[in-house]
Design a protein around this motif. Structure first.
Motif, short mmCIF file in Angstrom:
data_model
loop_
_atom_site.label_atom_id
_atom_site.label_comp_id
_atom_site.label_asym_id
_atom_site.label_seq_id
_atom_site.Cartn_x
_atom_site.Cartn_y
_atom_site.Cartn_z
N LEU A 257 0.82 -1.21 0.00
CA LEU A 257 0.00 0.00 0.00
C LEU A 257 0.86 1.26 0.00
O LEU A 257 0.48 2.27 -0.59
CB LEU A 257 -0.95 0.02 1.20
CG LEU A 257 -1.99 1.14 1.20
CD1 LEU A 257 -2.87 1.10 -0.05
CD2 LEU A 257 -2.86 1.09 2.46
N SER A 258 2.03 1.22 0.65
CA SER A 258 2.88 2.41 0.63
C SER A 258 3.33 2.72 -0.80
O SER A 258 3.43 3.89 -1.19
CB SER A 258 4.09 2.23 1.55
OG SER A 258 4.83 1.08 1.24
N GLN A 259 3.56 1.68 -1.62
CA GLN A 259 3.94 1.92 -3.01
C GLN A 259 2.75 2.44 -3.82
O GLN A 259 2.90 3.33 -4.66
CB GLN A 259 4.49 0.64 -3.63
CG GLN A 259 5.83 0.23 -3.05
CD GLN A 259 6.37 -1.06 -3.64
OE1 GLN A 259 5.67 -1.78 -4.37
NE2 GLN A 259 7.62 -1.39 -3.32
N LEU A 260 1.55 1.90 -3.56
CA LEU A 260 0.37 2.38 -4.28
C LEU A 260 0.11 3.84 -3.96
O LEU A 260 -0.23 4.64 -4.85
CB LEU A 260 -0.85 1.53 -3.93
CG LEU A 260 -2.18 2.01 -4.55
CD1 LEU A 260 -2.12 2.03 -6.08
CD2 LEU A 260 -3.35 1.15 -4.08
N VAL A 261 0.26 4.21 -2.70
CA VAL A 261 0.02 5.59 -2.29
C VAL A 261 1.01 6.53 -2.96
O VAL A 261 0.65 7.65 -3.36
CB VAL A 261 0.06 5.69 -0.75
CG1 VAL A 261 0.27 7.12 -0.29
CG2 VAL A 261 -1.23 5.14 -0.15
N ARG A 262 2.25 6.12 -3.10
CA ARG A 262 3.23 6.95 -3.82
C ARG A 262 2.76 7.20 -5.26
O ARG A 262 2.87 8.31 -5.78
CB ARG A 262 4.60 6.29 -3.82
CG ARG A 262 5.35 6.44 -2.52
CD ARG A 262 6.76 5.86 -2.63
NE ARG A 262 7.49 6.09 -1.40
CZ ARG A 262 7.42 5.33 -0.31
NH1 ARG A 262 6.63 4.26 -0.32
NH2 ARG A 262 8.11 5.60 0.78
N TRP A 263 2.27 6.16 -5.88
CA TRP A 263 1.79 6.29 -7.26
C TRP A 263 0.57 7.22 -7.32
O TRP A 263 0.48 8.07 -8.22
CB TRP A 263 1.45 4.91 -7.81
CG TRP A 263 0.96 4.90 -9.23
CD1 TRP A 263 1.73 4.96 -10.36
CD2 TRP A 263 -0.40 4.86 -9.66
NE1 TRP A 263 0.93 4.93 -11.48
CE2 TRP A 263 -0.38 4.88 -11.09
CE3 TRP A 263 -1.62 4.80 -9.02
CZ2 TRP A 263 -1.55 4.85 -11.85
CZ3 TRP A 263 -2.79 4.76 -9.77
CH2 TRP A 263 -2.75 4.78 -11.16
N LEU A 264 -0.34 7.08 -6.38
CA LEU A 264 -1.50 7.98 -6.33
C LEU A 264 -1.06 9.43 -6.13
O LEU A 264 -1.65 10.36 -6.70
CB LEU A 264 -2.45 7.57 -5.21
CG LEU A 264 -3.27 6.30 -5.42
CD1 LEU A 264 -4.02 5.93 -4.14
CD2 LEU A 264 -4.26 6.46 -6.58
N GLY A 265 -0.01 9.61 -5.33
CA GLY A 265 0.52 10.97 -5.14
C GLY A 265 1.02 11.56 -6.45
O GLY A 265 0.79 12.75 -6.74
N GLU A 266 1.69 10.75 -7.25
CA GLU A 266 2.16 11.22 -8.56
C GLU A 266 0.99 11.59 -9.46
O GLU A 266 1.04 12.62 -10.16
CB GLU A 266 3.02 10.14 -9.22
CG GLU A 266 4.33 9.85 -8.49
CD GLU A 266 5.03 8.62 -9.04
OE1 GLU A 266 4.52 8.04 -10.03
OE2 GLU A 266 6.08 8.24 -8.48
N LYS A 267 -0.05 10.76 -9.45
CA LYS A 267 -1.23 11.07 -10.28
C LYS A 267 -1.90 12.36 -9.83
O LYS A 267 -2.37 13.15 -10.65
CB LYS A 267 -2.24 9.91 -10.24
CG LYS A 267 -1.70 8.55 -10.64
CD LYS A 267 -0.98 8.55 -11.97
CE LYS A 267 -1.92 8.75 -13.15
NZ LYS A 267 -1.20 8.64 -14.44
N ALA A 268 -1.95 12.56 -8.52
CA ALA A 268 -2.55 13.79 -8.00
C ALA A 268 -1.77 15.01 -8.43
O ALA A 268 -2.35 16.03 -8.85
CB ALA A 268 -2.64 13.72 -6.47
#
Length: 573
Positions: A144-155
């Motif tokens: 989940l920490s990796q998914l959240v990093r990716w979501l941060g990039e999309k944001a």
């Protein structure tokens, strides 16, 4: 990224500071409001987790669809996005499918589909296979920490401003309405004086403020109390569990990508709810963890030691032999479910994600519901700012959403285990397989977790096995693997409302349970020069799990945010 600038202030130190790090007698003046830098946004979001980032992305999507320009910022206390995110995660992509339908083509770190499901009842020496109650077809094993990093990039690609390393420590009000948050001052020494690197906190003011701090969010808890948000819906208290987790790199011959295992029973006693998980990720990595409900009765129970014990089970240990631990961490999670959802709207904003408590306990999943709640709150905020409606839309749409339906059907699973492991299994099986969530009554939770702790005289101390340094480890070794770091010369963020309670209540009555329920050895009883045991708080060890804020028998410990950027540094959790 914005930078905070120091100001010339009239700074004074008042009172005394207790040198053991407790900080209960510290009194200091803060920066005057006029000394703080103030930045205005349309929407301020606290917490760069699944809920907060989903809300930010959805807001910007609506702006693009309607050709409206709204400014959105996310403030995150971790040193970087994902640094404080921990979850034993089998991910259900339902909310992500709605939010970013092209996530596969856009490189989301979701690439290990669940390949098999097993469910075991553990005894000391055996693993008894049970019918698997989970339907994980179409789900994925992820970090989940990796998914959240990716979501941060999309944001950020959509124009969201994300500020990691800044801790939201204060709610800003205009009369009774929330108008944003302030971050804490940086560069304050333990004794309350300014260090050379002192900087005032900054005010982030928003027309709408969304709180997505995760389980037991400190600002969210204050908001719930101030506006009586639980009482508004006659909600029950929240109940919690502590999850302790390691990521291992194992031998390739033992690795089965996508294999999912859940267990109940040993090493926990039959009156303590909890269980373990073991998920095979990619790159020969496995997530291994133990979840212990914090309404346990025995004050001698030590969740960290129970986890070390688990790894020696004959069905678990062979997988770990010859393997390497890559990371360690711990975090509390909500288990109250449907009964414990507060009214999530307050004047000027809303509470989203695990701060409100949308975990589906029988599914052992909360990421998809947290994301969906953030999306619904974003849509409500957009309707407030662009169409002149109000945040009640969030509450109304929440009750019409699949979150509500899902949590309602699962509402009786967790309280069924108030009666013990085997009655809980029987009741939950009846609910799951026969009634399918249609039981006419909604069961209630028992005592709040802190009141569930028995006095020590009712139990015997638990003798835990010696740690072998091969599959079971001492706390300092595990802490090193969590990458936890705090500036040592800062006021303790773990505060005692009454400094006398540990020695006159917790130690004689409950045998000092804070020295055991904390998975980071933050709390220790040490002898002073007169041989009297005194509580020492090692705040620099803190994993930000919030167990102390929840389990302390007299609710005497208050968890507050340390300087931004402190805490664990998770990368694959």
């Amino acid at each position: 990224m914005f930078f905070l600038h120091g100001h010339s202030l009239n700074w004074k130190k008042v009172g005394k500071f207790n040198g053991n790090g407790i900080g209960f007698s510290r009194v200091r003046s803060f920066c005057r409001e006029s000394d703080r830098e103030s930045i205005n946004y349309d929407v301020v979001i606290v917490g760069a987790g699944p809920a907060g980032l989903s809300a930010a992305i959805r807001l910007k999507q609506l702006c693009h669809e309607k050709d409206v320009d709204l400014s959105v910022c996310v403030v995150e206390k971790g040193a970087e996005v994902g640094a404080h995110i921990l979850s034993g995660n089998v991910f259900e992509p339902r909310a992500l499918d709605e939010l970013l339908p092209l996530w596969k083509q856009e490189g989301a770190p979701i690439d290990v589909p669940v390949s098999s499901d097993k469910f075991w009842l553990l005894t000391k020496d055996r693993a008894i296979s049970l019918p698997c109650p989970f339907d994980n077809k179409g789900n994925y094993v992820i970090s989940l920490s990796q998914l959240v990093r990716w979501l941060g990039e999309k944001a950020e690609e959509l124009g969201v401003e994300i500020y990691p390393g800044f801790a939201a420590s204060e709610i800003l009000y205009d009369d009774e309405k929330v108008i944003g948050i302030a971050t804490n001052d940086m560069g304050i020494a333990k004794d309350g004086s300014r260090r050379d690197n002192f900087q005032c906190g900054v005010e982030l003011k928003g027309r709408i403020t969304l709180l997505g701090e995760g389980c037991r969010g400190s600002l969210s808890e204050k908001i719930m109390k101030k506006y009586n948000l639980r009482e508004k819906v006659q909600g029950q208290h929240q109940t919690y569990a502590l999850g302790i987790k390691e990521v291992w790199e194992i031998d390739s011959s033992k690795h089965e990508p996508g294999h999912v295992l859940h267990t109940l029973g040993w090493p926990l006693d039959n009156k303590t709810y909890g269980g373990s998980f073991l998920y095979h990720m990619k790159d020969r990595q496995v997530s291994l963890g133990l979840v212990v409900a914090l309404n346990y009765h025995n004050p001698f129970l030590n969740p960290y030691e129970e986890f070390q014990k688990l790894k020696h089970h004959p069905a678990i240990k062979p997988l770990l032999e010859g393997a390497t631990v890559l990371q360690y961490g711990a975090r509390t999670l909500n288990e109250g479910g449907f009964q414990s959802i507060p009214y999530p709207v307050f004047p000027g904003g809303a509470i989203i994600g695990c701060s409100a408590g949308f975990v589906n306990v029988p599914k052992i999943k909360g990421t998809h519901t947290a994301m969906k709640s953030g999306m619904l709150a974003a849509e409500a905020a957009f309707s407030v700012l662009h169409e002149g409606l109000n945040m009640e839309t969030y509450w109304n749409n929440l009750k019409k959403s699949w979150i509500w339906e899902e949590l309602y059907r699962a509402r009786n699973y967790r309280p069924a285990f108030e009666h013990g492991l085997f009655p809980g299994l029987a009741l939950s099986a009846l609910e799951h397989y026969i009634l399918k969530g249609r039981f006419p009554l909604t069961l209630k939770h028992g005592k709040p977790d802190h009141k569930a702790t028995d006095e020590a005289r009712l139990h015997s101390p638990i003798q835990y096995p010696k740690l072998d340094g091969v599959v079971s480890f001492d706390v300092p070794t595990s802490l090193y693997r969590s990458n936890t770091n705090h500036e040592h010369d800062q006021p303790a963020h773990l505060r005692l409302r009454d400094p006398n309670v540990p020695e006159i209540v917790n130690l004689p009555k409950y045998a000092g349970p804070e020295s055991r329920y904390c998975p980071a050895r933050v709390y220790e009883y040490v002898a002073d020069d007169k041989g009297q045991l005194k509580l020492q708080i090692n705040a620099q060890n803190c994993l930000h799990c919030k167990a102390c804020d929840i389990k302390d028998p007299k609710q005497n410990i208050e968890w507050t945010v340390p300087e931004g950027g402190g805490g664990p540094g998770y990368s694959i959790m």
